[in-house]
Scaffold this motif. Structure first.
Motif, PDB file in Angstrom:
ATOM      1  N   LEU A 496       0.981  -1.459  -0.014  1.00  0.00           N
ATOM      2  CA  LEU A 496      -0.216   0.296   0.276  1.00  0.00           C
ATOM      3  C   LEU A 496       0.424   0.913   0.433  1.00  0.00           C
ATOM      4  N   ASP A 497       0.284   2.209  -0.549  1.00  0.00           N
ATOM      5  CA  ASP A 497       1.167   3.574  -0.671  1.00  0.00           C
ATOM      6  C   ASP A 497       1.322   3.682   0.489  1.00  0.00           C
ATOM      7  N   THR A 498       0.832   4.430   1.192  1.00  0.00           N
ATOM      8  CA  THR A 498       1.106   4.699   2.965  1.00  0.00           C
ATOM      9  C   THR A 498       0.226   3.125   3.764  1.00  0.00           C
ATOM     10  N   ILE A 499       1.436   3.011   3.601  1.00  0.00           N
ATOM     11  CA  ILE A 499       0.790   0.872   4.652  1.00  0.00           C
ATOM     12  C   ILE A 499       0.505   1.447   6.464  1.00  0.00           C
ATOM     13  N   VAL A 517      -3.982  -5.299  -3.028  1.00  0.00           N
ATOM     14  CA  VAL A 517      -2.819  -4.307  -3.755  1.00  0.00           C
ATOM     15  C   VAL A 517      -1.993  -4.926  -4.250  1.00  0.00           C
ATOM     16  N   ASN A 518      -1.973  -6.248  -4.174  1.00  0.00           N
ATOM     17  CA  ASN A 518      -0.572  -7.544  -3.972  1.00  0.00           C
ATOM     18  C   ASN A 518      -1.878  -8.676  -5.503  1.00  0.00           C
ATOM     19  N   TYR A 552       1.325   3.259  -8.436  1.00  0.00           N
ATOM     20  CA  TYR A 552       0.714   1.957  -9.070  1.00  0.00           C
ATOM     21  C   TYR A 552      -1.391   2.203  -8.836  1.00  0.00           C
ATOM     22  N   TYR A 553      -1.929   1.589  -9.369  1.00  0.00           N
ATOM     23  CA  TYR A 553      -3.074   1.539  -8.803  1.00  0.00           C
ATOM     24  C   TYR A 553      -4.348   0.479  -9.340  1.00  0.00           C
ATOM     25  N   VAL A 554      -3.998  -0.886  -8.432  1.00  0.00           N
ATOM     26  CA  VAL A 554      -5.355  -1.675  -8.504  1.00  0.00           C
ATOM     27  C   VAL A 554      -7.506  -1.385  -8.853  1.00  0.00           C
ATOM     28  N   ARG A 639     -19.951   1.763  -9.992  1.00  0.00           N
ATOM     29  CA  ARG A 639     -19.176   2.521  -9.409  1.00  0.00           C
ATOM     30  C   ARG A 639     -17.515   1.527  -9.242  1.00  0.00           C
ATOM     31  N   PHE A 640     -16.466   2.044  -9.208  1.00  0.00           N
ATOM     32  CA  PHE A 640     -14.911   2.032  -9.212  1.00  0.00           C
ATOM     33  C   PHE A 640     -14.296   2.415  -8.098  1.00  0.00           C
ATOM     34  N   TYR A 641     -13.154   1.105  -7.985  1.00  0.00           N
ATOM     35  CA  TYR A 641     -12.802   1.904  -6.527  1.00  0.00           C
ATOM     36  C   TYR A 641     -11.184   1.582  -6.900  1.00  0.00           C
ATOM     37  N   ALA A 642     -10.539   2.020  -6.044  1.00  0.00           N
ATOM     38  CA  ALA A 642      -8.706   1.814  -6.639  1.00  0.00           C
ATOM     39  C   ALA A 642      -8.031   1.831  -5.329  1.00  0.00           C
ATOM     40  N   ILE A 643      -7.174   1.104  -5.622  1.00  0.00           N
ATOM     41  CA  ILE A 643      -6.325   0.861  -4.424  1.00  0.00           C
ATOM     42  C   ILE A 643      -5.014   1.293  -4.834  1.00  0.00           C
ATOM     43  N   LYS A 644      -4.243   1.914  -4.173  1.00  0.00           N
ATOM     44  CA  LYS A 644      -2.878   2.694  -4.249  1.00  0.00           C
ATOM     45  C   LYS A 644      -1.730   2.206  -3.768  1.00  0.00           C
ATOM     46  N   GLY A 645      -0.820   1.585  -4.769  1.00  0.00           N
ATOM     47  CA  GLY A 645      -0.173   1.256  -4.492  1.00  0.00           C
ATOM     48  C   GLY A 645       1.593   1.266  -4.163  1.00  0.00           C
ATOM     49  N   ALA A 646       2.464   1.042  -4.094  1.00  0.00           N
ATOM     50  CA  ALA A 646       3.666   2.002  -4.699  1.00  0.00           C
ATOM     51  C   ALA A 646       4.958   0.482  -4.486  1.00  0.00           C
ATOM     52  N   ALA A 647       6.145   0.772  -5.211  1.00  0.00           N
ATOM     53  CA  ALA A 647       7.292  -0.111  -5.240  1.00  0.00           C
ATOM     54  C   ALA A 647       7.712   0.122  -3.338  1.00  0.00           C
ATOM     55  N   TYR A 648       8.633  -0.248  -3.107  1.00  0.00           N
ATOM     56  CA  TYR A 648       9.229  -0.308  -1.937  1.00  0.00           C
ATOM     57  C   TYR A 648      10.762  -0.386  -2.825  1.00  0.00           C
TER      58      TYR A 648
END
Length: 721
Positions: A496-499, A517-518, A552-554, A639-648
């Motif tokens: 997650l972008d913000t864990i 997010v994975n 990235y976004y799921v 309805r649409f949903y986005a889960i915000k991810g990021a590389a660590y």
């Protein structure tokens, strides 16, 4: 703790309105005196200074300074907070989710400034005294399973003891790594706070997250128990001394894997060595990685019945093909021929232990080219590094090394590098002179300006952010040439972008977002809104998230969302890192509905990890991008949903050009006398521009250890008397 913190803020807000009774808008009341008012509060990375200008009873200007805040989180939030303060014209403004420390510090600062303007601010420290006693406080920290918890004891309004109740444990896989880093906070930060009675002490490099969390906990405890934390930032006096050290064959800047290997090799071959490390511990990211690449190491080949794991020529040809001949062939050949020897060298002479087995990574050839390592006799990697360094140090009375000593500039005389000027944590300047300088400070992942310039983004990090590009920039100042500085960052983790580290939420709920997010079964888009293939080259999202950019976004459509909620989550994923799965966490399998999915998504929204909208266009607006899709898995409405991810990421992988002596090269291809670059500072020579480093496993760690071994030999042969 959280309720008490809220009460503390409310009290400050009330204080800021004192003297303004009878007005529906206190800030517009003439009870606020015109002028400029300043307050300093503890943010995430360090003090945040809040300056308000009051004109005609209103806030006319706001200046927020938080140079130590994380650029992509708290630093980015400051501009938004400034706008919110001006819009609200009060201390009751909207905070920025995901930047709690920074937002709270700014809100406290605004309240304090307004209290000063109203003439109600405390004028004496005697009015804000922490009662004698021991108080517990918690805050999110580096660990992702539990918050950090401290017990802080006060006597006569002084801190007399700081005890760890919970370090904020990470996942089991990270426990040893985190424990070693956290110990540097216990051993260094806490005694310095007690000695100085100030929260203005510097955070411990290499453990800044834990340091900053600890200071925030202590500040909150002070505010909640009669004190005023803004009075606890007395500047800590710095030393003005200069110490000169000279006569070394080698000076090593950075004591991660490559620097330690250089030190061990140079000392073993008779050179006199001085090493410096910014962090409070040695080993760097080498203590955080599983193991190095080594081509046909002797002991492992013997354990394999004498059969080699790969033909060296075949590997070389595949390596050059993967890098489109962009890697330097002489460096690649040298690494292939020498890397296996490094394993036996470390085991025979020092305190390292390598598994007898070799393993294949994600490369299609299936070559077994890496293995895991530790300390001997069951010791940890940290034990291996520390014990080996002490052994090498004892090889010559002159040999020495220091932690918390940060290189500031290269010393140059008559055009030649002759030493390093460095600063100790207490301000003492060390001028260290010698015949050669080895740049081993790990690249530039901690330098936002450089990562944006060379890799296109400011990245979330798993690695140690003291790697700020000093070595590369210092060499560039001397005319050095870069070689593939834009090699992709070393990315092994997607999260997650913000864990969400707060104890206010269950691990089960947090693990659902970590899984989503994975999850490569859903549509993913990159930072530009284009559909993104997370499984490029078979590496999966954890090794490929960097290709999406900073984020990235799921995406889920309404049908997919309802299927998870009502019918069950059949693709529940437990990531290798940052999974937040414990024995108490419910693992969702096929047929287990996630009945509280609405609440989980609301939790994600609070931390800016989840966005939802009635159209893709609206969703893109909320994300700040244009989503270049007509539909999400066949659904173009609803309805649409986005889960915000990021590389660590662990580190950058590009840097300086070198020759086979590990000498830093100028633009014209000639070496800079006496200057060398090992590890991630020169890893670009083995890789291709703007592409992930080779996928055989452990390339960065193998190069760090092998380049250090080789340059130590070279220096000893050239300079040791």
């Amino acid at each position: 703790m959280r309720k008490l913190a809220a009460v503390g803020i409310s009290a400050l807000l009330a204080l800021s309105l004192a003297g303004c009774a009878g007005s529906s808008n206190a800030v517009n009341d003439s009870g606020l005196n015109d002028g400029t008012y300043t307050s300093q509060q503890q943010g995430f990375g360090g003090p945040v200074t809040v300056t308000l200008t009051i004109a005609d009873g209103k806030i006319s200007d706001v200046e927020l300074v938080g140079d130590s805040e994380t650029p992509s989180v708290g630093g980015a939030a400051l501009d938004t907070l400034k706008e919110n303060i001006l819009s609200s014209n009060s201390a009751d403004f909207d905070l920025v989710s995901g930047a709690t420390y920074t937002s709270t510090a700014v809100q406290k600062g605004v309240a304090d400034d307004l209290a000063q303007a109203a003439g109600t601010a405390s004028s004496s420290a005697a009015d804000a005294v922490v009662a004698d006693g021991t108080y517990n406080g918690k805050a999110p920290s580096f660990g992702i399973m539990k918050e950090m918890e401290l017990a802080v004891t006060f006597k006569d309004n002084k801190i007399t003891d700081i005890e760890t109740v919970c370090a904020g444990s990470a996942t089991q896989a990270d426990e040893d790594e985190y424990s070693a880093q956290y110990k540097t906070v216990e051993d260094n930060l806490y005694p310095r706070i007690i000695a100085s009675q100030s929260l203005a002490v510097d955070s411990i490099s290499g453990a800044t997250v834990s340091s900053n969390a600890a200071k925030s906990i202590i500040a909150n405890i002070i505010d909640e128990n009669g004190g005023d934390s803004s009075q606890w930032y007395t500047p800590v006096e710095k030393s003005t001394k200069t110490v000169t050290l000279d006569g070394y064959d080698a000076i090593i800047v950075g004591l991660g894997s490559s620097g330690v290997a250089t030190y061990l090799s140079a000392a073993l071959n008779g050179a006199t060595v001085f090493g410096m490390e910014t962090a409070a511990k040695i080993g760097g990211n080498g203590t955080n990685t599983a193991g190095p690449l080594g081509v046909n190491p002797k002991a492992q080949v013997e354990a394999n019945g004498g059969e080699k794991f790969v033909d060296e020529d075949e590997l070389f040809n595949a390596w050059m093909e993967y890098t489109n001949n962009d890697a330097k062939p002489d460096i690649v050949k040298m690494f292939i021929n020498e890397s296996g020897k490094t394993f036996g060298w470390l085991e025979d002479n020092y305190d390292f232990s390598f598994l007898p087995q070799m393993f294949a990574f994600y490369d299609a050839h299936g070559w077994k080219l890496w293995t895991m390592y530790s300390g001997k006799d069951g010791g940890t990697k940290d034990d291996a590094y520390v014990n080996s360094m002490e052994k090498a140090k004892a090889m010559n009375d002159k040999n020495d090394y220091m932690t918390e000593l940060t290189a500031k500039k290269l010393l140059v005389e008559d055009g030649k590098v002759v030493g390093v000027e460095a600063e100790y944590y207490d301000g003492t300047i060390y001028d260290v002179y010698g015949d050669s300088v080895v740049l081993a400070d790990g690249g530039f992942i901690g330098n936002a300006e450089m990562t944006q310039k060379y890799t296109g983004a400011v990245w979330h990090t798993k690695g140690m952010t003291q790697c700020n590009g000093f070595g590369i920039n210092a060499a560039l100042d001397l005319g050095a040439a870069l070689y593939n500085p834009d090699v992709a960052v070393e990315d092994h983790i997607a999260a997650l972008d913000t864990i969400i580290r707060s104890d206010d939420y269950s691990d089960t709920d947090k693990s659902i977002l970590s899984s989503l997010v994975n999850d490569m079964n859903y549509t993913m888009i990159d930072s530009k809104g284009n559909e993104f293939d997370p499984n490029y080259n078979g590496l999966g999202i954890s090794f490929n998230a960097w290709e999406a950019g900073a984020n990235y976004y799921v995406l889920l459509n309404e049908d997919e969302y309802n299927a998870i909620k009502n019918d069950g989550y059949s693709t529940y994923t437990i990531p290798m890192f940052f999974s937040q799965v414990t024995e108490d966490t419910t693992e969702f399998t096929n047929g287990d509905p996630v009945a509280n999915l609405d609440d989980i998504m609301a939790m994600g929204e609070k931390f800016n990890d989840v966005y939802e909208a009635d159209s893709l266009a609206e969703l893109g607006d909320k994300l700040g991008i244009t989503i270049n899709l007509d539909n999400v898995h066949g659904r173009s409405d609803g309805r649409f949903y986005a889960i915000k991810g990021a590389a660590y990421v662990y580190s950058t992988c590009g840097g300086l050009d070198i020759d086979t002596n590990i000498n830093v090269l100028k633009e014209d291809g000639t070496p800079i006398d006496n200057l060398y670059a090992v590890g991630n500072n020169s890893l670009g020579t083995l890789n291709e521009s703007n592409k992930a480093y080779v996928t055989y496993g452990g390339c960065a760690q193998g190069w760090a250890l092998t380049s250090g071994r080789l340059v130590g030999q070279t220096i000893a042969e050239k300079y040791a008397g």
